[in-house]
Motif scaffolding. Structure first.
Motif, short mmCIF file in Angstrom:
data_model
loop_
_atom_site.label_atom_id
_atom_site.label_comp_id
_atom_site.label_asym_id
_atom_site.label_seq_id
_atom_site.Cartn_x
_atom_site.Cartn_y
_atom_site.Cartn_z
N GLU A 1 0.89 -1.14 0.06
CA GLU A 1 0.11 0.11 -0.02
C GLU A 1 1.03 1.21 0.00
N ILE A 2 1.80 1.39 0.86
CA ILE A 2 3.03 2.43 0.76
C ILE A 2 3.49 2.61 -0.57
N TYR A 3 3.88 1.34 -1.43
CA TYR A 3 4.33 1.44 -2.56
C TYR A 3 3.32 2.14 -3.47
N ARG A 4 1.99 1.76 -3.42
CA ARG A 4 1.15 2.14 -4.41
C ARG A 4 0.77 3.75 -4.12
N VAL A 5 0.58 4.17 -2.78
CA VAL A 5 0.52 5.36 -2.60
C VAL A 5 1.56 6.36 -2.87
N SER A 6 2.90 6.10 -2.76
CA SER A 6 3.97 6.77 -3.02
C SER A 6 4.40 6.84 -4.69
N LYS A 7 3.44 6.16 -5.39
CA LYS A 7 3.55 6.39 -6.88
C LYS A 7 2.57 7.38 -7.44
N LEU A 8 2.06 8.18 -6.40
CA LEU A 8 0.97 9.02 -6.67
C LEU A 8 1.57 10.33 -7.35
N SER B 1 7.41 13.25 -6.61
CA SER B 1 8.71 14.28 -6.89
C SER B 1 9.54 14.57 -5.39
N ASP B 2 8.67 14.16 -4.64
CA ASP B 2 9.64 14.47 -3.16
C ASP B 2 10.30 12.95 -2.87
N TYR B 3 11.24 12.91 -3.82
CA TYR B 3 12.20 11.94 -3.51
C TYR B 3 12.69 11.46 -2.33
N PRO B 4 13.28 12.40 -1.30
CA PRO B 4 13.75 11.96 0.07
C PRO B 4 12.63 11.37 1.06
N LEU B 5 11.56 12.07 1.00
CA LEU B 5 10.31 11.16 1.77
C LEU B 5 9.91 9.98 1.17
N ARG B 6 9.73 10.05 -0.12
CA ARG B 6 9.05 8.93 -0.83
C ARG B 6 10.11 7.67 -0.53
N ASN B 7 11.38 8.03 -0.77
CA ASN B 7 12.39 6.70 -0.53
C ASN B 7 12.32 6.48 0.86
N ALA C 1 3.93 13.35 5.21
CA ALA C 1 3.36 13.19 3.98
C ALA C 1 2.11 13.70 3.84
N PHE C 2 1.21 13.67 4.98
CA PHE C 2 0.02 14.52 5.03
C PHE C 2 0.27 16.00 4.92
N ASP C 3 1.42 16.29 6.10
CA ASP C 3 1.82 17.72 6.21
C ASP C 3 2.10 18.31 4.94
N ALA C 4 2.76 17.54 3.94
CA ALA C 4 3.29 18.06 2.55
C ALA C 4 2.14 18.00 1.68
N GLU C 5 1.11 17.38 2.00
CA GLU C 5 -0.08 17.24 0.93
C GLU C 5 0.08 16.42 0.08
N HIS C 6 1.03 15.32 0.18
CA HIS C 6 1.04 14.09 -0.58
C HIS C 6 0.02 13.18 -0.49
N ILE C 7 -0.56 13.14 0.46
CA ILE C 7 -1.72 12.46 0.88
C ILE C 7 -2.87 12.93 1.52
N ASP C 8 -4.03 12.42 1.24
CA ASP C 8 -5.20 13.19 2.04
C ASP C 8 -5.70 12.48 3.25
N ASP C 9 -6.55 13.13 4.00
CA ASP C 9 -6.77 12.61 5.29
C ASP C 9 -7.33 11.09 5.46
N GLN C 10 -7.93 10.88 4.39
CA GLN C 10 -8.51 9.29 4.47
C GLN C 10 -7.43 8.32 4.20
#
Length: 133
Positions: A23-30, A35-41, A87-96
């Motif tokens: 699931e983390i891989y799926r979400v981090s492909k969004l 483009s946030d390589y450090p946090l994504r990795n 990731a939420f704070d950086a607006e990469h993922i939503d609340d849900q």
């Protein structure tokens, strides 16, 4: 002993940690995350660390080492939860998405914690038996 687990992939903790990593891989492909390589990795590394440490500790075949690797896996769950908040704070993922992944990560952490306690109990019993002889 009935019900004894012989392969790490039969451990519920490992199975659920594998699903979490997927699931983390799926979400981090969004698009918002890519483009946030450090946090994504880093979030991917933390998610990989959880099932990897469960498996490595199990395969070591010594209860003390298994307990140590379970502790590392549990720590990686906490690291992952922190990165989910970031990731939420950086607006990469939503609340849900945040809440769903946090819930899954907390469940994995609880299962690992229960497994840690079980292994610790066996270590304590073994130690008590050894000291009687």
């Amino acid at each position: 002993m009935a019900g004894r687990i012989h392969r790490f992939k039969d451990l519920i903790a490992w199975q659920k940690a594998r699903v979490l990593a997927r699931e983390i891989y799926r979400v981090s492909k969004l698009r918002t995350f890519r483009s946030d390589y450090p946090l994504r990795n880093q979030i991917r590394k933390a998610s990989i660390s959880i099932p990897s440490n469960i498996a490595e500790g199990f395969e070591r075949a010594r209860q003390r080492e298994f307990h140590q690797f379970l502790s590392i896996a549990k720590g990686s769950c906490a690291e992952l939860r922190t990165q989910l908040y970031l990731a939420f704070d950086a607006e990469h993922i939503d609340d849900q998405t945040l809440n769903e992944l946090l819930q899954t990560s907390e469940e994995v952490g609880r299962i690992i914690g229960g497994l840690c306690k079980s292994v610790q109990k066996r270590l304590t019993q073994h130690s008590a038996l050894s000291s009687q002889h």
